[in-house]
Motif scaffolding. Structure first.
Motif, PDB file in Angstrom:
ATOM      1  N   GLY A  67      -0.535 -52.116  28.117  1.00  0.00           N
ATOM      2  CA  GLY A  67      -1.721 -52.210  27.288  1.00  0.00           C
ATOM      3  C   GLY A  67      -1.630 -51.534  25.935  1.00  0.00           C
ATOM      4  N   PHE A  68      -0.587 -50.739  25.692  1.00  0.00           N
ATOM      5  CA  PHE A  68      -0.470 -50.055  24.407  1.00  0.00           C
ATOM      6  C   PHE A  68      -0.073 -51.046  23.316  1.00  0.00           C
ATOM      7  CE2 PHE A  68      -0.379 -46.511  27.262  1.00  0.00           C
ATOM      8  CZ  PHE A  68      -0.912 -45.453  26.543  1.00  0.00           C
ATOM      9  N   VAL A  69      -0.586 -50.823  22.108  1.00  0.00           N
ATOM     10  CA  VAL A  69      -0.333 -51.711  20.973  1.00  0.00           C
ATOM     11  C   VAL A  69       0.470 -50.956  19.919  1.00  0.00           C
ATOM     12  CG1 VAL A  69      -1.390 -53.070  19.133  1.00  0.00           C
ATOM     13  CG2 VAL A  69      -2.457 -52.998  21.405  1.00  0.00           C
ATOM     14  N   LEU A  70       1.552 -51.571  19.437  1.00  0.00           N
ATOM     15  CA  LEU A  70       2.389 -50.953  18.413  1.00  0.00           C
ATOM     16  C   LEU A  70       1.740 -51.134  17.043  1.00  0.00           C
ATOM     17  CD1 LEU A  70       5.100 -49.544  17.833  1.00  0.00           C
ATOM     18  CD2 LEU A  70       6.104 -51.830  17.542  1.00  0.00           C
ATOM     19  N   GLN A  71       1.649 -50.033  16.292  1.00  0.00           N
ATOM     20  CA  GLN A  71       1.068 -50.065  14.960  1.00  0.00           C
ATOM     21  C   GLN A  71       2.056 -49.512  13.937  1.00  0.00           C
ATOM     22  OE1 GLN A  71      -2.621 -47.733  15.482  1.00  0.00           O
ATOM     23  NE2 GLN A  71      -3.743 -49.651  15.298  1.00  0.00           N
ATOM     24  N   SER A  72       1.844 -49.883  12.672  1.00  0.00           N
ATOM     25  CA  SER A  72       2.662 -49.337  11.591  1.00  0.00           C
ATOM     26  C   SER A  72       1.762 -48.925  10.436  1.00  0.00           C
ATOM     27  CB  SER A  72       3.701 -50.346  11.111  1.00  0.00           C
ATOM     28  OG  SER A  72       3.075 -51.417  10.426  1.00  0.00           O
ATOM     29  N   ALA A  73       2.268 -48.020   9.589  1.00  0.00           N
ATOM     30  CA  ALA A  73       1.548 -47.560   8.406  1.00  0.00           C
ATOM     31  C   ALA A  73       2.560 -47.250   7.315  1.00  0.00           C
ATOM     32  CB  ALA A  73       0.712 -46.323   8.724  1.00  0.00           C
ATOM     33  N   THR A  74       2.155 -47.390   6.070  1.00  0.00           N
ATOM     34  CA  THR A  74       3.027 -47.055   4.940  1.00  0.00           C
ATOM     35  C   THR A  74       2.726 -45.669   4.390  1.00  0.00           C
ATOM     36  OG1 THR A  74       1.497 -48.141   3.414  1.00  0.00           O
ATOM     37  CG2 THR A  74       3.312 -49.470   4.292  1.00  0.00           C
ATOM     38  N   THR A  75       1.605 -45.070   4.828  1.00  0.00           N
ATOM     39  CA  THR A  75       1.248 -43.724   4.402  1.00  0.00           C
ATOM     40  C   THR A  75       0.472 -43.035   5.514  1.00  0.00           C
ATOM     41  OG1 THR A  75       0.056 -42.371   2.772  1.00  0.00           O
ATOM     42  CG2 THR A  75      -0.876 -44.534   3.319  1.00  0.00           C
ATOM     43  N   LEU A  76       0.553 -41.712   5.567  1.00  0.00           N
ATOM     44  CA  LEU A  76      -0.230 -40.928   6.523  1.00  0.00           C
ATOM     45  C   LEU A  76      -1.404 -40.237   5.844  1.00  0.00           C
ATOM     46  CD1 LEU A  76       2.634 -39.289   8.645  1.00  0.00           C
ATOM     47  CD2 LEU A  76       1.370 -41.406   9.085  1.00  0.00           C
ATOM     48  N   ALA A  77      -1.544 -40.453   4.541  1.00  0.00           N
ATOM     49  CA  ALA A  77      -2.637 -39.827   3.800  1.00  0.00           C
ATOM     50  C   ALA A  77      -3.980 -40.382   4.261  1.00  0.00           C
ATOM     51  CB  ALA A  77      -2.448 -40.069   2.301  1.00  0.00           C
ATOM     52  N   ASN A  78      -4.972 -39.507   4.318  1.00  0.00           N
ATOM     53  CA  ASN A  78      -6.338 -39.901   4.696  1.00  0.00           C
ATOM     54  C   ASN A  78      -6.388 -40.638   6.039  1.00  0.00           C
ATOM     55  OD1 ASN A  78      -7.439 -38.910   2.201  1.00  0.00           O
ATOM     56  ND2 ASN A  78      -6.673 -40.772   1.199  1.00  0.00           N
ATOM     57  N   GLY A  79      -5.577 -40.193   6.970  1.00  0.00           N
ATOM     58  CA  GLY A  79      -5.567 -40.794   8.297  1.00  0.00           C
ATOM     59  C   GLY A  79      -4.609 -41.957   8.455  1.00  0.00           C
ATOM     60  N   GLY A  80      -3.997 -42.412   7.359  1.00  0.00           N
ATOM     61  CA  GLY A  80      -3.018 -43.492   7.446  1.00  0.00           C
ATOM     62  C   GLY A  80      -3.641 -44.868   7.385  1.00  0.00           C
ATOM     63  N   ASP A  81      -2.873 -45.850   6.894  1.00  0.00           N
ATOM     64  CA  ASP A  81      -3.351 -47.236   6.842  1.00  0.00           C
ATOM     65  C   ASP A  81      -2.787 -48.027   8.024  1.00  0.00           C
ATOM     66  OD1 ASP A  81      -0.741 -47.075   5.927  1.00  0.00           O
ATOM     67  OD2 ASP A  81      -0.980 -48.580   4.349  1.00  0.00           O
ATOM     68  N   TRP A  82      -3.116 -47.591   9.223  1.00  0.00           N
ATOM     69  CA  TRP A  82      -2.540 -48.145  10.438  1.00  0.00           C
ATOM     70  C   TRP A  82      -3.033 -49.576  10.692  1.00  0.00           C
ATOM     71  CZ3 TRP A  82       1.407 -45.703  12.467  1.00  0.00           C
ATOM     72  CH2 TRP A  82       1.538 -44.327  12.259  1.00  0.00           C
ATOM     73  N   LYS A  83      -2.069 -50.445  11.041  1.00  0.00           N
ATOM     74  CA  LYS A  83      -2.380 -51.826  11.377  1.00  0.00           C
ATOM     75  C   LYS A  83      -1.565 -52.251  12.590  1.00  0.00           C
ATOM     76  CE  LYS A  83      -3.355 -53.195   6.597  1.00  0.00           C
ATOM     77  NZ  LYS A  83      -2.960 -54.100   5.472  1.00  0.00           N
ATOM     78  N   ASP A  84      -2.176 -53.083  13.446  1.00  0.00           N
ATOM     79  CA  ASP A  84      -1.455 -53.609  14.606  1.00  0.00           C
ATOM     80  C   ASP A  84      -0.333 -54.527  14.136  1.00  0.00           C
ATOM     81  OD1 ASP A  84      -3.392 -52.308  16.014  1.00  0.00           O
ATOM     82  OD2 ASP A  84      -4.336 -54.110  16.840  1.00  0.00           O
ATOM     83  N   LEU A  85       0.837 -54.429  14.781  1.00  0.00           N
ATOM     84  CA  LEU A  85       1.933 -55.343  14.498  1.00  0.00           C
ATOM     85  C   LEU A  85       1.724 -56.643  15.267  1.00  0.00           C
ATOM     86  CD1 LEU A  85       5.172 -53.147  14.483  1.00  0.00           C
ATOM     87  CD2 LEU A  85       3.837 -53.958  12.549  1.00  0.00           C
ATOM     88  N   SER A  86       2.042 -57.756  14.630  1.00  0.00           N
ATOM     89  CA  SER A  86       1.885 -59.060  15.291  1.00  0.00           C
ATOM     90  C   SER A  86       3.043 -59.378  16.232  1.00  0.00           C
ATOM     91  CB  SER A  86       1.766 -60.164  14.235  1.00  0.00           C
ATOM     92  OG  SER A  86       2.916 -60.187  13.404  1.00  0.00           O
ATOM     93  N   ASP A  87       4.138 -58.610  16.135  1.00  0.00           N
ATOM     94  CA  ASP A  87       5.307 -58.854  16.986  1.00  0.00           C
ATOM     95  C   ASP A  87       4.990 -58.501  18.433  1.00  0.00           C
ATOM     96  OD1 ASP A  87       6.003 -57.709  14.223  1.00  0.00           O
ATOM     97  OD2 ASP A  87       7.788 -58.890  14.711  1.00  0.00           O
ATOM     98  N   ALA A  88       5.125 -59.459  19.327  1.00  0.00           N
ATOM     99  CA  ALA A  88       4.852 -59.208  20.747  1.00  0.00           C
ATOM    100  C   ALA A  88       6.036 -58.482  21.377  1.00  0.00           C
ATOM    101  CB  ALA A  88       4.599 -60.519  21.476  1.00  0.00           C
ATOM    102  N   PRO A  89       5.784 -57.427  22.165  1.00  0.00           N
ATOM    103  CA  PRO A  89       6.898 -56.716  22.813  1.00  0.00           C
ATOM    104  C   PRO A  89       7.528 -57.554  23.921  1.00  0.00           C
ATOM    105  CG  PRO A  89       4.796 -55.854  23.572  1.00  0.00           C
ATOM    106  CD  PRO A  89       4.481 -56.815  22.476  1.00  0.00           C
ATOM    107  N   ALA A  90       8.838 -57.403  24.076  1.00  0.00           N
ATOM    108  CA  ALA A  90       9.575 -58.058  25.161  1.00  0.00           C
ATOM    109  C   ALA A  90       9.885 -57.014  26.224  1.00  0.00           C
ATOM    110  CB  ALA A  90      10.860 -58.684  24.640  1.00  0.00           C
ATOM    111  N   LYS A  91       9.733 -57.373  27.489  1.00  0.00           N
ATOM    112  CA  LYS A  91      10.045 -56.451  28.574  1.00  0.00           C
ATOM    113  C   LYS A  91      11.524 -56.589  28.918  1.00  0.00           C
ATOM    114  CE  LYS A  91       8.426 -54.889  33.105  1.00  0.00           C
ATOM    115  NZ  LYS A  91       9.731 -54.896  33.793  1.00  0.00           N
ATOM    116  N   ILE A  92      12.287 -55.540  28.640  1.00  0.00           N
ATOM    117  CA  ILE A  92      13.722 -55.492  28.903  1.00  0.00           C
ATOM    118  C   ILE A  92      13.971 -54.370  29.904  1.00  0.00           C
ATOM    119  CG2 ILE A  92      16.032 -55.333  27.919  1.00  0.00           C
ATOM    120  CD1 ILE A  92      14.425 -57.659  26.820  1.00  0.00           C
TER     121      ILE A  92
END
Length: 206
Positions: free
Chosen positions: A159-184
């Protein structure tokens, strides 16, 4: 236990990898000293190894969360709850309320740990203690191979969702990644091409 007079198991649990953990106390010199102990089995109880001990303390119960953490409660000289997130190799004080005796422990489906006990051994000050320890998130690992970057985390942490951000200032501009994880195997993996500006990554709880 070599040299001990008595051993009393007090609790047992199974971690998210199927390993068993038994906790309790061992006594020396006719009970003049008791130690908090935890033993772990990775083969269904055939063999056991000591993974935690605290002098002048007693362990009363054990529980496991859904991301590999194991927790032991009791009356301790340094903590009422101790936790390990690497299979028992290292331990830290997860709850250091003192004086306190934590006699019961359990985990809910989200991985939160609940502890019950008393706030003191002294009748004049004794009070009920129910405490909640916030769930610990799964570890996110990064591996670079050639021109790709692979991010992975334990598959048991659903259930966890991977997110990315380009800055950590002011809490960061976090966005969900559209890439679906593969179970390996026992891991979820997302493979990315490390292009563009530097990015930060984290897992968002469901």
């Amino acid at each position: 236990f070599p040299g001990s007079d008595t051993c009393q198991p007090r609790g047992i649990t199974e971690d998210s990898n199927g390993n068993l953990l038994v906790v309790g106390r061992r006594g020396f010199n006719g009970g003049s000293r008791v130690d908090w102990v935890a033993r772990r089995s990775t083969d269904g109880g055939v063999t056991w190894a000591l993974v935690d001990e605290v002098r002048s303390s007693v362990a009363f119960g054990a529980a496991a969360d859904n991301v590999g953490g194991i927790f032991v409660c009791g009356w301790g000289s340094d903590a009422s709850v101790r936790a390990s997130h690497d299979g028992g190799s290292t331990w830290t004080a997860s709850d250091s309320l003192s004086p306190a005796s934590a006699v019961g422990i359990t985990a809910d489906g989200a991985g939160n740990i609940y502890v019950v006990g008393t706030g003191s051994f002294f009748p004049a000050k004794s009070h009920l203690m129910v405490r909640k320890l916030a769930a610990a998130g799964p570890a996110l690992s990064a591996t670079k191979q050639g021109s790709t970057l692979t991010l992975s985390w334990p598959a048991r942490a659903t259930g966890f969702v991977l997110q990315s951000a380009t800055t950590l200032a002011n809490g960061g501009d976090w966005k969900d990644l559209s890439d679906a994880p593969a179970k390996i195997g026992d891991q979820f993996e997302v493979t990315l091409a490390p292009v563009g500006p530097a990015r930060f990554f984290r897992l968002r709880a469901p």
